[in-house]
Design a protein around this motif. Structure first.
Motif, PDB file in Angstrom:
ATOM      1  N   ALA A   1       6.080  -9.989   3.086  1.00 48.94           N
ATOM      2  CA  ALA A   1       6.236  -9.259   4.084  1.00 48.94           C
ATOM      3  C   ALA A   1       8.083  -9.109   4.204  1.00 48.94           C
ATOM      4  CB  ALA A   1       6.226  -9.949   5.400  1.00 48.94           C
ATOM      5  N   GLU A   2       8.894 -10.151   3.729  1.00 48.99           N
ATOM      6  CA  GLU A   2       9.863  -9.474   3.698  1.00 48.99           C
ATOM      7  C   GLU A   2      10.248  -8.704   2.979  1.00 48.99           C
ATOM      8  OE1 GLU A   2      11.439  -9.213   7.191  1.00 48.99           O
ATOM      9  OE2 GLU A   2      10.199 -10.074   7.485  1.00 48.99           O
ATOM     10  N   MET A   3       9.690  -9.233   1.750  1.00 48.90           N
ATOM     11  CA  MET A   3      10.233  -8.292   0.233  1.00 48.90           C
ATOM     12  C   MET A   3       9.623  -6.864   0.718  1.00 48.90           C
ATOM     13  SD  MET A   3      10.785  -8.666  -2.782  1.00 48.90           S
ATOM     14  CE  MET A   3      11.198 -10.849  -3.017  1.00 48.90           C
ATOM     15  N   HIS A   4       8.328  -6.385   0.830  1.00 51.51           N
ATOM     16  CA  HIS A   4       7.689  -5.295   1.285  1.00 51.51           C
ATOM     17  C   HIS A   4       8.730  -3.950   1.987  1.00 51.51           C
ATOM     18  CE1 HIS A   4       5.118  -5.890  -2.058  1.00 51.51           C
ATOM     19  NE2 HIS A   4       4.085  -7.435  -1.353  1.00 51.51           N
ATOM     20  N   ARG A   5       8.921  -5.318   3.235  1.00 45.33           N
ATOM     21  CA  ARG A   5      10.019  -4.613   4.074  1.00 45.33           C
ATOM     22  C   ARG A   5      11.462  -4.591   3.193  1.00 45.33           C
ATOM     23  NH1 ARG A   5       9.478  -5.727   9.566  1.00 45.33           N
ATOM     24  NH2 ARG A   5       8.600  -7.849   8.366  1.00 45.33           N
ATOM     25  N   ALA A   6      12.302  -5.330   2.382  1.00 43.43           N
ATOM     26  CA  ALA A   6      13.369  -4.599   2.520  1.00 43.43           C
ATOM     27  C   ALA A   6      13.862  -3.951   0.908  1.00 43.43           C
ATOM     28  CB  ALA A   6      13.955  -6.309   2.059  1.00 43.43           C
ATOM     29  N   LYS A   7      12.468  -4.027   0.303  1.00 48.42           N
ATOM     30  CA  LYS A   7      11.894  -3.358  -1.412  1.00 48.42           C
ATOM     31  C   LYS A   7      10.898  -3.025  -2.099  1.00 48.42           C
ATOM     32  CE  LYS A   7      15.795  -6.648  -2.655  1.00 48.42           C
ATOM     33  NZ  LYS A   7      16.421  -7.842  -3.820  1.00 48.42           N
TER      34      LYS A   7
ATOM     35  N   LEU B   1      -2.403  -6.479   5.965  1.00 52.71           N
ATOM     36  CA  LEU B   1      -1.753  -7.037   6.817  1.00 52.71           C
ATOM     37  C   LEU B   1      -0.278  -5.973   7.015  1.00 52.71           C
ATOM     38  CD1 LEU B   1      -1.315 -10.350   5.687  1.00 52.71           C
ATOM     39  CD2 LEU B   1      -3.042 -10.160   7.089  1.00 52.71           C
ATOM     40  N   GLY B   2       0.684  -6.255   8.260  1.00 52.47           N
ATOM     41  CA  GLY B   2       1.458  -5.072   8.308  1.00 52.47           C
ATOM     42  C   GLY B   2       2.523  -6.258   8.443  1.00 52.47           C
ATOM     43  N   LEU B   3       3.903  -5.315   8.160  1.00 60.04           N
ATOM     44  CA  LEU B   3       4.735  -6.027   8.322  1.00 60.04           C
ATOM     45  C   LEU B   3       5.848  -7.507   8.648  1.00 60.04           C
ATOM     46  CD1 LEU B   3       7.081  -3.546   6.008  1.00 60.04           C
ATOM     47  CD2 LEU B   3       5.431  -5.135   5.530  1.00 60.04           C
ATOM     48  N   ASP B   4       4.677  -6.538  10.241  1.00 60.05           N
ATOM     49  CA  ASP B   4       5.420  -7.804  11.407  1.00 60.05           C
ATOM     50  C   ASP B   4       4.069  -8.865  11.916  1.00 60.05           C
ATOM     51  OD1 ASP B   4       7.954  -6.435  11.628  1.00 60.05           O
ATOM     52  OD2 ASP B   4       6.731  -4.719  12.983  1.00 60.05           O
TER      53      ASP B   4
ATOM     54  N   THR C   1       0.561  -1.063   0.041  1.00 58.10           N
ATOM     55  CA  THR C   1       0.061  -0.230   0.266  1.00 58.10           C
ATOM     56  C   THR C   1       1.511   1.203  -0.273  1.00 58.10           C
ATOM     57  OG1 THR C   1       0.158   0.394   3.363  1.00 58.10           O
ATOM     58  CG2 THR C   1      -1.836  -1.141   1.785  1.00 58.10           C
ATOM     59  N   ASP C   2       0.286   2.184  -0.023  1.00 56.58           N
ATOM     60  CA  ASP C   2       1.301   3.431  -0.305  1.00 56.58           C
ATOM     61  C   ASP C   2       1.631   4.047   1.658  1.00 56.58           C
ATOM     62  OD1 ASP C   2       0.255   4.256  -2.864  1.00 56.58           O
ATOM     63  OD2 ASP C   2      -1.382   5.581  -1.778  1.00 56.58           O
ATOM     64  N   ASP C   3       1.112   3.319   2.411  1.00 60.95           N
ATOM     65  CA  ASP C   3       1.334   3.182   3.614  1.00 60.95           C
ATOM     66  C   ASP C   3       3.104   2.075   3.276  1.00 60.95           C
ATOM     67  OD1 ASP C   3       2.404   2.389   6.593  1.00 60.95           O
ATOM     68  OD2 ASP C   3       0.890   2.395   6.849  1.00 60.95           O
ATOM     69  N   PRO C   4       4.036   2.383   3.694  1.00 56.20           N
ATOM     70  CA  PRO C   4       5.332   0.936   3.237  1.00 56.20           C
ATOM     71  C   PRO C   4       5.434  -0.025   4.179  1.00 56.20           C
ATOM     72  CG  PRO C   4       6.504   2.970   4.211  1.00 56.20           C
ATOM     73  CD  PRO C   4       4.571   3.866   3.705  1.00 56.20           C
ATOM     74  N   THR C   5       4.511   0.019   6.129  1.00 56.47           N
ATOM     75  CA  THR C   5       4.361  -0.721   6.910  1.00 56.47           C
ATOM     76  C   THR C   5       3.440  -1.996   6.424  1.00 56.47           C
ATOM     77  OG1 THR C   5       3.149   0.272   8.126  1.00 56.47           O
ATOM     78  CG2 THR C   5       5.477   1.018   8.085  1.00 56.47           C
TER      79      THR C   5
END
Length: 232
Positions: free
Chosen positions: A83-89, A65-68, A38-42
Motif C-alpha cells: 500500500a505504501e509503495m503504491h501510494r508514494a511511488k 484493496l484500497g491504499l488505506d 491498477t489504473d486507479d492509483p488508489t
C-alpha cells in the motif's frame, strides 16, 4: 462488461500467473506476496495471504484493496508495504516480498555485498538498502519507513527476514525477483571462496538497458507462464 472491467480482469489474470510463477521458483509459498497497481492509483491487486496455495492461484483468488485498507483474514499480514509503495511511488506498479533462502542469508550479513556478478542482475544496487528492524511490516507507518529506506533501488533487504523487489511493471518485478535470488546465491558462493571479486566497469543502468529491455521481460513472461498454466 465495460472496457475497464475487461482490463481489470486481465490484470487479475496476470497477477494470478505471477503468483504461480513465483511459487514455481519457491520464492513465495506459505509466506511472501506480490502486488500490482491498477489504473486507479488508489487501488491495487494482491495475491492471497498465508495458508493459500500460491501455486494454484486463479484470478478469482486475487484480492483488490484500497491504499488505506488494513489486515483482515485471508489477506497478507504485511500488505502495508504494498500500500505504501503504491501510494508514494505510483510509477512502481509492482512489489514482491520474499523469504527466499539466498536473499534472506544476505539480509543476515552485517554489510550485504553490492558487487555485481551477473549481467542479468544489473539492477542490483551498489549499496543495498537494509531495513534494520527485525520484525514484520504490520502497519502503515512501518510500510512508509520501508519505502523510505528502499529509496529508488530495485531491491531492499529486511534484516533476518527477506527482501522486497520493485518493478515498473508486474513482469519486470517478477523477472527481477527470480534473478535477484539467483544472483544472491552466486554472491554467497563467491564470498565463500575468500577471493576478491572483479569490479564492474560499465554503469549498471546502461548495462540493464542493454541486457534487460522490456522485450526481454515479455519473453521471460511467456517462457515462465508456459510452466504454470492451469487446467479448467
Amino acid at each position: 462488461m465495460t472496457d475497464e472491467d475487461t482490463d481489470r480482469q486481465a490484470l487479475r489474470g496476470e497477477l494470478a500467473t505471477a503468483t504461480r510463477i513465483l511459487a514455481r521458483h519457491e520464492m513465495i509459498g506459505m509466506f511472501g506476496h506480490v502486488s500490482v497497481l491498477t489504473d486507479d492509483p488508489t487501488r491495487y491487486l494482491l495475491c492471497p495471504g498465508a495458508g493459500r496455495r500460491k501455486d494454484r492461484c486463479r484470478p478469482e483468488d486475487v484480492l483488490e484493496l484500497g491504499l488505506d485498507d488494513t489486515f483482515d483474514r485471508g489477506r497478507p499480514l504485511e500488505l502495508y508495504m504494498h500500500a505504501e509503495m503504491h501510494r508514494a511511488k505510483p510509477h512502481i506498479r509492482s512489489l514482491v516480498h520474499v523469504h527466499s533462502p539466498n536473499l534472506t542469508a544476505l539480509a543476515g550479513l552485517a554489510e550485504p555485498p553490492g558487487e555485481l556478478l551477473m549481467i542479468h542482475a544489473s539492477f542490483w544496487p551498489e549499496r543495498i538498502p537494509l531495513w534494520e528492524r527485525p520484525e514484520l511490516v504490520t502497519d502503515h507507518d512501518a510500510g512508509r519507513e520501508l519505502v523510505e529506506v528502499m529509496g529508488d533501488s530495485a531491491i531492499a533487504l529486511l534484516r533476518w527476514h527477506g527482501a522486497v523487489i520493485a518493478g515498473r511493471t508486474l513482469k519486470e518485478a517478477v523477472f527481477r525477483t527470480v534473478l535477484a535470488e539467483y544472483h544472491a546465491g552466486i554472491l554467497l558462493a563467491a564470498l565463500a571462496t575468500g577471493r576478491p571479486m572483479a569490479p564492474v566497469e560499465v554503469p549498471r543502468a546502461d548495462l540493464y538497458a542493454k541486457v534487460l529491455p522490456a522485450a526481454t521481460h515479455e519473453m521471460n513472461w511467456a517462457f515462465e507462464s508456459s510452466f504454470v498454466e492451469l487446467d479448467g
